[in-house]
Design a protein around this motif. Structure first.
Motif, short mmCIF file in Angstrom:
data_model
loop_
_atom_site.label_atom_id
_atom_site.label_comp_id
_atom_site.label_asym_id
_atom_site.label_seq_id
_atom_site.Cartn_x
_atom_site.Cartn_y
_atom_site.Cartn_z
N THR A 534 0.82 -1.21 0.00
CA THR A 534 0.00 0.00 0.00
C THR A 534 0.86 1.26 0.00
O THR A 534 0.43 2.32 -0.48
CB THR A 534 -0.95 -0.02 1.21
OG1 THR A 534 -1.91 -1.07 1.01
CG2 THR A 534 -1.68 1.30 1.40
N TRP A 535 2.10 1.15 0.47
CA TRP A 535 2.97 2.31 0.61
C TRP A 535 3.99 2.43 -0.52
O TRP A 535 4.85 3.31 -0.48
CB TRP A 535 3.70 2.24 1.95
CG TRP A 535 2.75 1.90 3.06
CD1 TRP A 535 2.55 0.68 3.64
CD2 TRP A 535 1.82 2.79 3.68
NE1 TRP A 535 1.56 0.76 4.59
CE2 TRP A 535 1.09 2.04 4.64
CE3 TRP A 535 1.53 4.15 3.53
CZ2 TRP A 535 0.10 2.60 5.43
CZ3 TRP A 535 0.54 4.71 4.32
CH2 TRP A 535 -0.17 3.95 5.26
N ILE A 541 4.39 10.60 -2.75
CA ILE A 541 3.83 10.40 -1.41
C ILE A 541 2.76 11.44 -1.11
O ILE A 541 1.75 11.15 -0.46
CB ILE A 541 4.94 10.40 -0.35
CG1 ILE A 541 5.87 9.21 -0.60
CG2 ILE A 541 4.37 10.33 1.06
CD1 ILE A 541 7.10 9.18 0.25
N LEU A 544 -0.29 10.11 -2.58
CA LEU A 544 -0.82 9.00 -1.78
C LEU A 544 -1.54 9.52 -0.55
O LEU A 544 -2.62 9.03 -0.19
CB LEU A 544 0.31 8.05 -1.37
CG LEU A 544 -0.08 6.85 -0.52
CD1 LEU A 544 -1.05 5.94 -1.26
CD2 LEU A 544 1.16 6.07 -0.09
N PHE A 554 -3.72 9.30 7.09
CA PHE A 554 -2.54 8.70 6.47
C PHE A 554 -1.55 8.27 7.55
O PHE A 554 -1.05 7.14 7.55
CB PHE A 554 -1.91 9.69 5.50
CG PHE A 554 -0.55 9.31 5.00
CD1 PHE A 554 -0.42 8.45 3.91
CD2 PHE A 554 0.61 9.80 5.60
CE1 PHE A 554 0.84 8.10 3.43
CE2 PHE A 554 1.87 9.46 5.13
CZ PHE A 554 1.98 8.61 4.04
N LEU A 558 -0.24 4.52 8.82
CA LEU A 558 1.17 4.15 8.96
C LEU A 558 1.44 3.58 10.35
O LEU A 558 2.14 2.58 10.50
CB LEU A 558 2.06 5.38 8.72
CG LEU A 558 2.69 5.58 7.35
CD1 LEU A 558 3.56 6.83 7.36
CD2 LEU A 558 3.52 4.38 6.95
N TYR A 583 5.12 -4.28 9.03
CA TYR A 583 6.27 -3.72 8.31
C TYR A 583 7.34 -4.81 8.23
O TYR A 583 7.70 -5.41 9.25
CB TYR A 583 6.82 -2.48 9.02
CG TYR A 583 8.14 -2.02 8.43
CD1 TYR A 583 8.17 -1.36 7.20
CD2 TYR A 583 9.35 -2.28 9.08
CE1 TYR A 583 9.38 -0.96 6.64
CE2 TYR A 583 10.56 -1.88 8.53
CZ TYR A 583 10.57 -1.22 7.30
OH TYR A 583 11.76 -0.84 6.75
N GLY A 590 9.59 -2.26 1.28
CA GLY A 590 9.20 -1.40 2.39
C GLY A 590 10.29 -0.51 2.93
O GLY A 590 10.07 0.23 3.90
N ILE A 593 9.50 3.08 3.79
CA ILE A 593 8.26 3.38 4.54
C ILE A 593 8.49 4.15 5.84
O ILE A 593 7.74 5.11 6.12
CB ILE A 593 7.46 2.08 4.79
CG1 ILE A 593 6.97 1.49 3.46
CG2 ILE A 593 6.28 2.34 5.72
CD1 ILE A 593 6.27 0.14 3.59
N MET A 596 8.34 7.90 5.52
CA MET A 596 7.17 8.57 4.95
C MET A 596 6.48 9.50 5.94
O MET A 596 5.76 10.42 5.55
CB MET A 596 6.18 7.52 4.43
CG MET A 596 6.74 6.71 3.26
SD MET A 596 5.62 5.41 2.68
CE MET A 596 4.49 6.37 1.68
#
Length: 740
Positions: A534-535, A541, A544, A554, A558, A583, A590, A593, A596
């Motif tokens: 999904t990331w 970003i 997203l 968002f 996370l 994760y 990933g 991630i 982010m």
């Protein structure tokens, strides 16, 4: 008076001599432990090589299962010999060419010829020594002390036979690590003390060819063929008079036995093993010393320099000293004017390993790009996962593209820019591997293509890169096309579930849907699940974030990724490892991630996650990697993150701040410049960035650009035990997606 003059003169002579002596260079190799990552699922190469060398000379075990992809695993204790080529950290095995094994005079092949490796011998790690450019083992079964070192294209062996009688050396051409099977081989004696031959094999690399030439320090007393079939000579035993020291120099070539002979004469004409070993260590120290860290505990220093070491095993040279190489079309080519490379694990390494090379190996970047452009000419597309002249088409995406575009956007000019753009554009306009659906529908139907979601998300990253290059080149029409395609990730985001998921040909969502476990025989993801994928929008970003109800939603999603208590089923891929919630740090999709959060103004959460990963997922033990090393990517994440930043978008030259691990780190740059990173008030509890200065001036951004780093200067973090939630919170302080 004369005595006083002598004393004064002696004093000044001492001062002059002391001042004229150069400082002893730091031995960075002493901080490297090549065993790190050789246990668990790290799959790293253990043995002797030089940075980016064609030869990886090291020990091999008999096992050929997944955790033995490199040919060696820390848990094993059975030595079958020393091969001259290896992969490091991959999830598929191959190479393992030219297996040499010293045995004593009493070895009798006929007594155990029904065994695959009748010459094998037990060992323990107490019998071994390993350091950059050197490997040694005591083979107690045969009372042989074996030592290995290397140049770029030559493996150098030193054997001391201590048992009575003659010395023997088994050379096995049939062996290949894991997936690699012999198709044809030959070995012939040349003169009194040399041999030449070749090994062709089919495996991951479907048409691999390696040629070799070996020279011995003793005359050959006898050469006996032990195994031979329709594929040619498989195994020989070479006998030498008496015991004692035997030196062996073996050069390899992708082109010919004459090329191998020329490589040997050019790189290793002398017979001084210790000098060659010292030269290999010097080469490692030169490259490892391009980043100098200070004021840290020995364990962390070992973890760091071993990680940096692992980023320089691949890509590896794939040409002769005269520049000749074997192309992706199977033809031999003469010197193109640059070094040719192979072992491009691009699905992994485009994310951080190649961006790291733009900082610490800028002299190799143009050659790697030119290699990729030559592959494009020879096979009609850029490399996907290239290995010894072969396209393996392994993994999803076309990730030579971010590597090339990253180099272009960072100002590298040693390649044809227009040719590079032609290559990235035409590669993404092909109809293979799901790209036809991208052009027709804007998504890849899950009922038509396996791993459709992963494939399309990776293609969106590549499309962004083509658009970015087009924009800078002023190609407006191309920019608009690929910028539109870079947004196709939106077609996979399901707002109802908050996950990326597959959709089928009629445009409906594939059901049933479970973000953890695939309910479908043909999975929509690649070595992962919806939680991780999904990331996978590192290029957009901000876009997203806009798909969620709010920036807060968002960030909360996370948070849930790292805290969910859902678990994988027993059949889940071994690549989904290093879990924190869902994760998975043990696999590459990933890796960006944790960074982010900074895009949502919560850099302090990035600091928390990154600090935890560095301290918990990387250690100085043999199982110190939580997943496959993958040709340097796992380690590149650590090298960059430990200095305090990471390239979330691998091609836009922006490094997002995390949490530095060292009080100081200095990167050597071209032109005698340096970029120094300092962390004031750093300790194990002070993991948050409180404030930043750049060259002494306040710096409020939560990122830094490549352009600022390569100017040279000093970046200083002031660290604190409590999060300064204001740092990087302002909209104009955050990293942003977009085009220049």
């Amino acid at each position: 008076m004369n005595r006083l003059i002598l004393i004064v003169n002696a004093f000044f002579a001492f001062i002059i001599l002391s001042c004229s002596q150069a400082p002893i260079p730091e031995d960075f190799s002493a901080y490297v432990d090549p065993y790190i990552g050789s246990d668990y699922h790290g799959h790293v190469f253990v043995g002797a090589n030089v940075p980016f060398g064609a030869v990886q000379l090291g020990p091999n075990n008999a096992q050929e299962t997944w955790d033995w992809c490199s040919g060696y695993h820390y848990s094993d204790s059975l030595l079958i010999g020393f091969a001259h080529t290896h992969l490091s950290g991959t999830g598929i095995g191959d190479l393992g060419d030219l297996l040499f094994m010293p045995v004593s005079d009493d070895f009798n092949y006929e007594q155990s010829s029904n065994e695959p490796y009748p010459w094998s011998a037990l060992y323990t790690h107490d019998d071994e020594q390993v350091s950059p450019g050197y490997y040694a083992i005591n083979i107690s079964k045969y009372d042989v002390q074996a030592e290995l070192t290397a140049t770029e294209r030559v493996g150098f062996h030193r054997y001391n036979f201590n048992a009575s009688g003659n010395s023997k050396l088994i050379i096995d051409l049939a062996y290949g690590t894991g997936w690699d099977a012999l198709t044809q081989a030959d070995l012939q004696q040349e003169g009194d003390n040399s041999i030449s031959g070749f090994r062709y094999s089919k495996g991951w690399a479907a048409d691999q060819k390696v040629y070799f030439h070996s020279v011995f320090s003793k005359e050959i007393k006898g050469l006996k063929i032990l195994r031979q079939n329709d594929k040619g000579i498989n195994t020989v035993e070479i006998e030498f008079e008496g015991n004692g020291e035997l030196l062996v120099k073996t050069a390899i070539s992708p082109v010919s036995a004459d090329g191998a002979k020329n490589n040997l004469n050019a790189e290793l004409a002398q017979w001084d093993f210790d000098a060659t070993k010292a030269q290999a260590r010097t080469k490692w120290n030169t490259e490892l010393g391009k980043i100098k860290i200070g004021n840290t505990d020995p364990s962390t220093k070992t973890t760091f320099y071993t990680a940096l070491y692992h980023t320089m095993i691949a890509p590896s040279l794939f040409d002769d000293v005269n520049g000749d190489y074997r192309g992706a079309d199977g033809k031999n080519y003469t010197d193109p004017g640059y070094d040719t490379y192979t072992t491009f694990s691009l699905w992994d390494t485009y994310r951080a390993a190649h961006p790291l090379l733009t900082l610490v190996q800028p002299n190799r970047v143009n050659d790697m790009v030119n290699t990729m452009l030559a592959i494009y000419d020879q096979q009609g597309k850029l490399p996907v996962w290239h290995l010894h002249g072969n396209e393996t088409n392994t993994m999803v995406g076309n990730h030579a593209i971010p590597v090339i575009v990253d180099a272009y956007l960072k100002g590298f000019t040693g390649f044809d820019t227009e040719k590079a753009f032609e290559a990235v554009k035409s590669t993404m306009l092909m109809d293979e591997r799901g790209l036809n659906f991208i052009k027709e529908k804007g998504y890849i139907p899950a009922d038509s293509t396996v791993e459709s979601v992963a494939m399309a998300l990776e293609y969106a990253i590549d499309d962004w890169c083509v658009a970015a290059m087009a924009k800078k080149l002023g190609k407006t029409e191309d920019f608009e096309l690929f910028a539109k395609r870079a947004k196709y990730y939106e077609n996979y985001f399901n707002k109802e579930t908050g996950f990326m998921r597959g959709r089928i040909a009629d445009d409906s969502w594939r059901t049933p849907f479970n973000p953890v476990h695939s309910e479908h025989r043909a999975d929509d993801f690649c070595e992962g699940n919806a939680w991780q994928y999904t990331w996978l929008v590192p290029h957009d970003i901000n876009g997203l974030i806009g798909l969620f109800e709010s920036e807060t939603a968002f960030a909360e999603k996370l948070d849930e990724l790292f805290t969910t208590e859902e678990t994988l089923n027993e059949g889940a891929s071994s690549d989904i490892s290093g879990l924190i919630g869902m994760y998975a740090h043990g696999n590459e999709p990933g890796h960006h991630i944790p960074y982010m959060y900074a895009f949502a103004g919560q850099q302090w959460k990035t600091a928390e996650k990154v600090n935890f990963i560095m301290n918990e997922m990387y250690t100085d033990q043999p199982d110190g990697l939580c997943g496959n090393e993958d040709c340097g990517q796992m380690s590149a994440w650590y090298v960059l993150s430990s200095m305090g930043f990471y390239p979330v978008n691998a091609a836009n030259g922006v490094y997002v701040f995390g949490s530095p691990l060292f009080e100081s780190a200095t990167i050597e740059l071209p032109g005698n410049k340096t970029f120094q990173i300092k962390a004031k008030n750093l300790n194990k509890t002070n993991i948050y960035i409180d404030s930043v200065t750049l060259n002494g001036e306040p710096y409020g951004k939560s990122y830094i650009t490549h352009a600022d780093i390569v100017k040279g200067g000093v970046l200083e973090f002031t660290m604190a035990a409590e999060a300064n939630k204001e740092f990087g919170q302002a909209t104009d302080s955050r990293p942003k997606s977009g085009y220049e």
